[in-house]
Motif scaffolding. Structure first.
Motif, short mmCIF file in Angstrom:
data_model
loop_
_atom_site.label_atom_id
_atom_site.label_comp_id
_atom_site.label_asym_id
_atom_site.label_seq_id
_atom_site.Cartn_x
_atom_site.Cartn_y
_atom_site.Cartn_z
N MET A 257 63.85 73.88 11.74
CA MET A 257 62.51 73.61 11.25
C MET A 257 61.56 73.66 12.44
N THR A 258 60.31 73.89 12.16
CA THR A 258 59.32 74.01 13.21
C THR A 258 58.46 72.75 13.25
N ILE A 259 58.30 72.21 14.46
CA ILE A 259 57.39 71.09 14.68
C ILE A 259 56.37 71.49 15.74
N THR A 260 55.25 70.81 15.75
CA THR A 260 54.24 71.01 16.78
C THR A 260 54.30 69.83 17.72
N LEU A 261 54.40 70.10 19.00
CA LEU A 261 54.45 69.06 20.01
C LEU A 261 53.14 69.08 20.78
N LYS A 262 52.38 67.99 20.68
CA LYS A 262 51.12 67.83 21.41
C LYS A 262 51.43 67.11 22.72
N LEU A 263 50.91 67.64 23.82
CA LEU A 263 51.24 67.11 25.15
C LEU A 263 50.00 66.61 25.87
N PHE A 264 50.15 65.48 26.53
CA PHE A 264 49.06 64.88 27.30
C PHE A 264 49.56 64.45 28.67
N ALA A 265 48.63 64.27 29.58
CA ALA A 265 48.88 63.73 30.93
C ALA A 265 50.05 64.46 31.60
N ALA A 266 51.06 63.71 32.06
CA ALA A 266 52.17 64.28 32.83
C ALA A 266 52.91 65.36 32.05
N TYR A 267 53.03 65.19 30.75
CA TYR A 267 53.72 66.20 29.93
C TYR A 267 52.95 67.51 29.92
N ARG A 268 51.66 67.42 29.78
CA ARG A 268 50.82 68.62 29.77
C ARG A 268 50.90 69.33 31.13
N GLU A 269 50.84 68.56 32.21
CA GLU A 269 50.91 69.13 33.55
C GLU A 269 52.25 69.83 33.79
N ALA A 270 53.34 69.20 33.38
CA ALA A 270 54.68 69.76 33.62
C ALA A 270 54.91 71.05 32.84
N LEU A 271 54.38 71.13 31.63
CA LEU A 271 54.61 72.31 30.81
C LEU A 271 53.49 73.32 30.86
N GLY A 272 52.36 72.94 31.47
CA GLY A 272 51.26 73.87 31.61
C GLY A 272 50.58 74.23 30.31
N SER A 273 50.74 73.37 29.32
CA SER A 273 50.14 73.62 28.01
C SER A 273 49.93 72.30 27.29
N GLY A 274 48.98 72.27 26.39
CA GLY A 274 48.72 71.07 25.61
C GLY A 274 49.42 71.07 24.27
N GLU A 275 50.07 72.18 23.92
CA GLU A 275 50.71 72.25 22.61
C GLU A 275 51.85 73.26 22.63
N LEU A 276 52.95 72.89 22.01
CA LEU A 276 54.11 73.77 21.88
C LEU A 276 54.60 73.76 20.44
N LEU A 277 55.09 74.88 19.97
CA LEU A 277 55.82 74.94 18.71
C LEU A 277 57.29 74.95 19.06
N LEU A 278 58.06 74.04 18.47
CA LEU A 278 59.48 73.95 18.76
C LEU A 278 60.29 74.13 17.49
N GLU A 279 61.42 74.79 17.63
CA GLU A 279 62.40 74.89 16.56
C GLU A 279 63.45 73.82 16.82
N VAL A 280 63.67 72.96 15.84
CA VAL A 280 64.67 71.90 15.96
C VAL A 280 65.52 71.88 14.70
N ALA A 281 66.66 71.24 14.79
CA ALA A 281 67.54 71.11 13.63
C ALA A 281 67.02 70.03 12.70
N PRO A 282 67.22 70.19 11.41
CA PRO A 282 66.84 69.12 10.48
C PRO A 282 67.50 67.81 10.88
N GLY A 283 66.76 66.72 10.77
CA GLY A 283 67.29 65.41 11.14
C GLY A 283 67.09 65.05 12.60
N THR A 284 66.56 65.97 13.39
CA THR A 284 66.29 65.67 14.80
C THR A 284 65.32 64.50 14.89
N THR A 285 65.59 63.59 15.83
CA THR A 285 64.70 62.44 16.02
C THR A 285 63.69 62.73 17.13
N VAL A 286 62.65 61.91 17.17
CA VAL A 286 61.64 62.02 18.23
C VAL A 286 62.31 61.88 19.59
#
Length: 89
Positions: free
Chosen positions: A9-38
């Motif tokens: 399934m596809t989720i949208t990951l919004k990134l701020f502060a250190a996370y945004r800096e590390a990934l160089g983006s404020g938003e990612l689309l991720l494919e994860v398995a059903p039932g995946t936890t935060v």
């Protein structure tokens, strides 16, 4: 009758502060398995970006604009936010 099982399934990951800096983006689309936890999404992110490990135990989580626990299972289309501590004043 044909049954269709979704393997990811596809989720949208919004990134701020250190996370945004590390990934160089404020938003990612991720494919994860059903039932995946935060928490599992965060673990995956830290595995790919070890410098984020220092924030792992102090990060708060949001899903669809509501604070949630780390063990919250995700659904197709969820918007996930990682909120590291911030300073300032």
């Amino acid at each position: 009758m044909i049954l269709v099982y979704r393997m990811t399934m596809t989720i949208t990951l919004k990134l701020f502060a250190a996370y945004r800096e590390a990934l160089g983006s404020g938003e990612l689309l991720l494919e994860v398995a059903p039932g995946t936890t935060v928490a599992q999404v965060l673990t995956r992110l830290v595995q790919d970006h070890p410098e984020l490990g220092r924030w792992q135990t102090v990060t708060r989580f949001g899903v669809n604009q509501a604070f949630v626990s780390a063990e919250t299972p995700l659904q197709q289309g969820d918007e996930v936010v990682f909120i590291p501590p911030v300073s300032g004043g």
